[in-house]
Design a protein around this motif. Structure first.
Motif, PDB file in Angstrom:
ATOM      1  N   ARG A 149      74.263   5.443  -5.419  1.00 42.39           N
ATOM      2  CA  ARG A 149      75.660   5.763  -5.398  1.00 42.39           C
ATOM      3  C   ARG A 149      76.627   4.668  -5.591  1.00 42.39           C
ATOM      4  O   ARG A 149      76.383   3.639  -5.117  1.00 42.39           O
ATOM      5  N   ASN A 150      77.583   4.949  -6.420  1.00 45.04           N
ATOM      6  CA  ASN A 150      78.602   3.898  -6.596  1.00 45.04           C
ATOM      7  C   ASN A 150      79.904   4.949  -6.602  1.00 45.04           C
ATOM      8  O   ASN A 150      80.182   6.004  -7.509  1.00 45.04           O
ATOM      9  N   THR A 151      80.613   4.864  -5.565  1.00 43.00           N
ATOM     10  CA  THR A 151      81.824   5.781  -5.448  1.00 43.00           C
ATOM     11  C   THR A 151      82.986   5.224  -4.932  1.00 43.00           C
ATOM     12  O   THR A 151      83.040   3.870  -4.635  1.00 43.00           O
ATOM     13  N   ASP A 152      83.887   5.879  -4.610  1.00 44.67           N
ATOM     14  CA  ASP A 152      85.269   5.492  -3.900  1.00 44.67           C
ATOM     15  C   ASP A 152      86.115   4.323  -4.652  1.00 44.67           C
ATOM     16  O   ASP A 152      86.449   3.265  -4.164  1.00 44.67           O
ATOM     17  N   PRO A 153      86.451   4.414  -6.037  1.00 49.32           N
ATOM     18  CA  PRO A 153      86.931   3.497  -6.623  1.00 49.32           C
ATOM     19  C   PRO A 153      88.417   3.491  -6.337  1.00 49.32           C
ATOM     20  O   PRO A 153      89.028   4.476  -6.061  1.00 49.32           O
ATOM     21  N   ASP A 154      89.088   2.387  -6.178  1.00 44.00           N
ATOM     22  CA  ASP A 154      90.533   1.953  -6.187  1.00 44.00           C
ATOM     23  C   ASP A 154      90.938   0.869  -7.169  1.00 44.00           C
ATOM     24  O   ASP A 154      90.245  -0.059  -6.804  1.00 44.00           O
ATOM     25  N   ALA A 157      88.071  -1.861  -6.861  1.00 44.93           N
ATOM     26  CA  ALA A 157      86.972  -1.989  -5.686  1.00 44.93           C
ATOM     27  C   ALA A 157      86.536  -0.609  -5.537  1.00 44.93           C
ATOM     28  O   ALA A 157      87.030   0.503  -5.877  1.00 44.93           O
ATOM     29  N   PHE A 158      85.163  -0.468  -5.242  1.00 46.05           N
ATOM     30  CA  PHE A 158      84.460   0.480  -4.945  1.00 46.05           C
ATOM     31  C   PHE A 158      83.351   0.248  -3.942  1.00 46.05           C
ATOM     32  O   PHE A 158      83.144  -0.906  -3.631  1.00 46.05           O
ATOM     33  N   ALA A 159      82.536   1.253  -3.499  1.00 51.47           N
ATOM     34  CA  ALA A 159      81.468   1.385  -2.513  1.00 51.47           C
ATOM     35  C   ALA A 159      80.200   1.536  -3.284  1.00 51.47           C
ATOM     36  O   ALA A 159      80.206   2.391  -4.293  1.00 51.47           O
ATOM     37  N   SER A 160      79.009   0.901  -2.923  1.00 47.81           N
ATOM     38  CA  SER A 160      77.945   1.078  -3.705  1.00 47.81           C
ATOM     39  C   SER A 160      76.753   0.849  -2.827  1.00 47.81           C
ATOM     40  O   SER A 160      76.920  -0.051  -2.021  1.00 47.81           O
ATOM     41  N   ASP A 161      75.626   1.452  -2.828  1.00 45.61           N
ATOM     42  CA  ASP A 161      74.525   0.880  -2.273  1.00 45.61           C
ATOM     43  C   ASP A 161      73.481   0.326  -3.363  1.00 45.61           C
ATOM     44  O   ASP A 161      72.259   0.481  -3.330  1.00 45.61           O
ATOM     45  N   ARG A 162      74.087  -0.251  -4.287  1.00 44.33           N
ATOM     46  CA  ARG A 162      73.410  -0.765  -5.425  1.00 44.33           C
ATOM     47  C   ARG A 162      72.644  -2.052  -5.124  1.00 44.33           C
ATOM     48  O   ARG A 162      71.505  -2.671  -5.909  1.00 44.33           O
ATOM     49  N   ASP A 163      72.782  -2.662  -4.023  1.00 43.96           N
ATOM     50  CA  ASP A 163      72.051  -4.251  -3.932  1.00 43.96           C
ATOM     51  C   ASP A 163      70.929  -3.968  -2.591  1.00 43.96           C
ATOM     52  O   ASP A 163      71.610  -3.647  -1.554  1.00 43.96           O
ATOM     53  N   PRO A 164      69.955  -4.071  -2.507  1.00 48.30           N
ATOM     54  CA  PRO A 164      69.153  -4.516  -3.770  1.00 48.30           C
ATOM     55  C   PRO A 164      68.770  -3.263  -4.656  1.00 48.30           C
ATOM     56  O   PRO A 164      69.373  -2.129  -4.407  1.00 48.30           O
ATOM     57  N   LEU A 165      67.749  -3.376  -5.433  1.00 52.14           N
ATOM     58  CA  LEU A 165      67.552  -2.232  -6.430  1.00 52.14           C
ATOM     59  C   LEU A 165      67.173  -1.015  -5.419  1.00 52.14           C
ATOM     60  O   LEU A 165      66.348  -0.840  -4.662  1.00 52.14           O
ATOM     61  N   LEU A 166      67.808   0.149  -5.883  1.00 48.57           N
ATOM     62  CA  LEU A 166      67.836   1.233  -4.961  1.00 48.57           C
ATOM     63  C   LEU A 166      66.862   2.246  -4.971  1.00 48.57           C
ATOM     64  O   LEU A 166      66.705   2.569  -6.088  1.00 48.57           O
ATOM     65  N   GLN A 167      66.207   2.466  -3.727  1.00 47.05           N
ATOM     66  CA  GLN A 167      65.265   3.586  -3.795  1.00 47.05           C
ATOM     67  C   GLN A 167      64.049   3.285  -4.624  1.00 47.05           C
ATOM     68  O   GLN A 167      63.398   4.122  -4.922  1.00 47.05           O
ATOM     69  N   HIS A 168      63.964   1.996  -5.323  1.00 48.09           N
ATOM     70  CA  HIS A 168      62.977   1.714  -5.995  1.00 48.09           C
ATOM     71  C   HIS A 168      62.017   0.690  -5.489  1.00 48.09           C
ATOM     72  O   HIS A 168      62.704  -0.616  -5.333  1.00 48.09           O
ATOM     73  N   PRO A 169      60.960   0.781  -4.996  1.00 46.70           N
ATOM     74  CA  PRO A 169      60.105  -0.276  -4.405  1.00 46.70           C
ATOM     75  C   PRO A 169      60.106  -1.409  -5.307  1.00 46.70           C
ATOM     76  O   PRO A 169      59.475  -1.058  -6.371  1.00 46.70           O
ATOM     77  N   GLN A 170      60.062  -2.584  -4.942  1.00 40.62           N
ATOM     78  CA  GLN A 170      59.888  -3.824  -5.515  1.00 40.62           C
ATOM     79  C   GLN A 170      58.738  -4.634  -5.078  1.00 40.62           C
ATOM     80  O   GLN A 170      58.661  -4.789  -3.784  1.00 40.62           O
ATOM     81  N   ILE A 171      58.177  -5.314  -6.087  1.00 37.19           N
ATOM     82  CA  ILE A 171      57.065  -6.361  -5.158  1.00 37.19           C
ATOM     83  C   ILE A 171      57.617  -7.706  -4.780  1.00 37.19           C
ATOM     84  O   ILE A 171      58.284  -8.258  -5.827  1.00 37.19           O
ATOM     85  N   PHE A 172      57.395  -8.308  -3.687  1.00 36.54           N
ATOM     86  CA  PHE A 172      57.809  -9.523  -3.523  1.00 36.54           C
ATOM     87  C   PHE A 172      56.504 -10.385  -2.849  1.00 36.54           C
ATOM     88  O   PHE A 172      55.530  -9.895  -2.672  1.00 36.54           O
ATOM     89  N   ALA A 173      56.970 -11.673  -3.119  1.00 38.29           N
ATOM     90  CA  ALA A 173      55.799 -12.771  -2.528  1.00 38.29           C
ATOM     91  C   ALA A 173      56.542 -13.474  -1.337  1.00 38.29           C
ATOM     92  O   ALA A 173      57.764 -13.909  -1.537  1.00 38.29           O
ATOM     93  N   LEU A 174      55.660 -13.821  -0.466  1.00 31.62           N
ATOM     94  CA  LEU A 174      56.332 -14.498   0.711  1.00 31.62           C
ATOM     95  C   LEU A 174      55.387 -15.685   1.145  1.00 31.62           C
ATOM     96  O   LEU A 174      54.062 -15.501   1.280  1.00 31.62           O
TER      97      LEU A 174
END
Length: 634
Positions: A614-619, A49-66
């Protein structure tokens, strides 16, 4: 939005916890930086188990359609690069965009992505859809220490097959095509500070350039070809919208505001008006106005329009629908559509609190918006992953930080810390099932959760007026008990007989051991937390003993040994339940870190995560039931 390097500093756990002693507000930073004080238990190795801010793509702007008719935005670019400045083609079949400082093309559904031109941003389609103008590099080099190189930019044009690449004059930027496609208006004489010094008009091949305004920026050519709107700052500092004929005559003021954009019929403009205020997700917010081409019948149609929060400086304030009946804009809580008369305002997409929307465009062939979405700082969530790096699964989903996961002895539950949305944020202790279900708060105001051997209580740290104190709380009743005053990073031993913790001041922390109730404490070694027990309860793994290393010490205080994990600061470590491996967080600097696995001597290191951020705090999850079954037990 780009990663940055921190200056060298002492082991982070010591540094941050020292700040937490001075002020409880510092605990939020300490949580992210130091990781959890974890206890491991005998058994087979399960998930990590770990803590992460991986989702969605981090700090990288992405192009979306709506679709404005409803539904969820669809990520079209899906890359690990910065994708921004989307520009739908006149026929709606393709999208030009910027990727990492280059011009790319893709189909409207995101397929067939390809590089069109190196070095560029802010693509603009010609009316016939055959050529793209964009901001590219100009001749000259920017000195390494200089920050005044805004003039080293030029308007470029390129055909869709990559041919006919042309560069306009140095110091040109932000092209706007005439309706016939024969001429281009642009900012001219961009100075070293990045300021534009007027509007020029040239033929589409860059020849016969001439001034039409000696001050101004962001030109927008009217659809009927008669006028060019642009913005200028008056001597009194007020931003204004002005219009001028393409031959430079009949220049006049239209309204007070910025970022003009013509309606498709050429009879009115939308622009930002009124006082700007700071927006929650970054950038500024102001009102949206509409005025006719004569400068009359001005009206405010919306408020809270957010601009300037993304990586691109070419942020759009609002965009007209193809028939100029509605306007779309980004607000602090999503994307909105409003009628040109200010009526019928509705939200078509909701965003999380930390999302920033910019580079909004309305597709020319129907009710669809294309936009860039950025996460200036994503929040941490709890995930699990197999030790070989497969099967990443998200357990929590919200817009606050969830971190410091700690497995229960039976591997069926997790304790973790959740920061509240209050300001300043308060950390609370929560528990959930291994699949993420059954989330509930156990205790307010606590960090560093770690289970006792029988799974009935959670040991945690509380910061307040003193450096920190270690408590335990009943998972079922919520009743707590003080174990160690002035001690933190508390970790109960797997056999249930001992409690390890850290006490001291900045640059002078020590690892202590005591009975399970906190009595009879003894200093073992100089160092700090987080702490992790070996599965047989014979030794402790800790940090802060030596820069670039973790250390182990036996419970009798002998056999202090360094483990060469060459990281810039101490992190969170965890033994595997079978005692043969370690997992820990590693990285080269904020905000990038990964989860690694290695042998107990740090040999055979391998990274098991691949997400930027950030991917951190593994247990490591213990599986005692499987262990008993494998040995023939019930």
């Amino acid at each position: 939005m780009r990663p940055f390097e921190l200056m060298p500093h002492p082991p982070l756990s010591n540094r941050v916890l020292g700040a937490a002693v001075a002020a409880f507000a510092g605990v939020a930073v300490a949580l992210v930086a130091t990781g959890a004080a974890t206890a491991t238990f005998p058994g087979r190795n399960g998930l990590i188990a770990f803590a992460s801010d991986r989702d969605p793509l981090l700090q990288h702007p992405q192009i979306f359609a709506l679709s404005i008719r409803g539904g969820r935005p669809r990520n079209l670019s899906r890359s690990a690069a910065d994708d921004y400045d989307p520009a739908p083609s006149p026929d709606g079949r393709r999208i030009a965009f910027s990727r990492g400082g280059e011009i790319w093309l893709m189909n409207a559904d995101g397929s067939s992505q390809r590089l069109l031109a190196r070095g560029g941003s802010h693509p603009v389609w010609s009316p016939d859809g055959r050529t793209i103008a964009y901001n590219g590099p100009s001749a000259g080099q920017c000195p390494p220490e200089a920050f005044r190189c805004g003039h080293l930019v030029a308007v470029w044009t390129v055909r869709l097959d990559g041919s006919a690449l042309r560069r306009f004059e140095t110091g040109s930027r932000n092209a706007s095509w005439s309706p016939s496609g024969r001429r281009i208006a642009y900012e001219g004489a961009v100075d070293p500070y990045g300021g534009a010094n007027g509007i020029r008009v040239a033929n589409a091949d860059g020849t016969h350039a001439r001034w039409v305004a000696r001050a101004g920026a962001r030109p927008s050519w009217a659809p009927d070809g008669r006028l060019i709107a642009y913005m200028v700052t008056a001597r009194d500092g007020e931003p204004r919208i002005q219009v001028v004929r393409a031959d430079g005559t009949a220049r006049r003021r239209l309204a007070a505001g910025t970022l003009p954009i013509w309606a498709s019929r050429g009879n009115r403009l939308a622009y930002l008006c009124g006082r700007r205020v700071e927006a929650p997700a970054g950038g500024t917010a102001s009102a949206l106005c509409v005025v006719d081409a004569r400068g009359e019948r001005r009206r405010v149609v919306a408020r809270g329009v957010v601009v300037g929060a993304g990586v691109s400086s070419e942020t759009t304030g609002a965009v007209w629908s193809p028939r100029a009946r509605e306007l779309a804009y980004a607000g602090s809580e999503g994307i909105f559509v409003v009628g040109a008369d200010g009526r019928g305002r509705r939200r078509v997409a909701r965003t999380a609190r930390r999302l920033a929307i910019n580079s909004l465009a309305w597709s020319a062939n129907g009710p669809r918006l294309v936009f860039t979405e950025t996460i200036p700082q994503n929040d941490l969530e709890i995930y699990t992953v197999a030790a070989e790096g497969s099967g990443v699964k998200r357990l929590t989903r919200n817009d606050v930080d969830d971190l410091q996961p700690s497995w229960a002895p039976d591997g069926r539950r997790l304790a973790f810390v959740r920061l509240t949305a209050a300001r300043p944020a308060r950390p609370d202790i929560w528990v959930m099932n291994a699949d993420g279900s059954g989330q509930r708060r156990v205790r307010r105001n606590g960090v560093e959760p770690s289970w006792t051997s029988d799974g009935s209580r959670i040991v945690f740290t509380r910061f307040g007026t003193e450096p920190g104190s270690t408590y335990s709380v009943s998972v079922s009743t919520g009743r707590e008990q003080l174990l160690v005053s002035g001690g933190f990073h508390g970790a109960p031993s797997p056999d249930g007989t001992k409690l390890a913790f850290v006490r001291g001041s900045i640059e002078d922390y020590h690892v202590f051991i005591a009975a399970a109730d906190g009595s009879g404490e003894t200093s073992l070694a100089r160092g700090g937390g987080p702490l992790s027990w070996s599965p047989d309860s014979s030794s402790l793994l800790f940090s802060g003993c030596a820069r670039g290393s973790a250390c182990t010490v036996r419970v009798d205080g002998s056999g202090v040994r360094q483990i060469p994990i060459a990281e810039p600061w101490g992190g969170a470590y965890s033994y595997s339940p079978d005692g043969t491996a370690l997992t820990f967080s590693s990285g080269t600097g904020y905000p990038t870190s990964q989860i690694e696995v290695s042998g107990v001597d740090a040999l055979g290191r391998r990274v098991i995560t691949a997400a930027l951020g950030r991917n951190t705090d593994p247990d490591w999850q213990p599986l005692p039931a499987l262990n008993r079954r494998a040995s023939g037990g019930a």
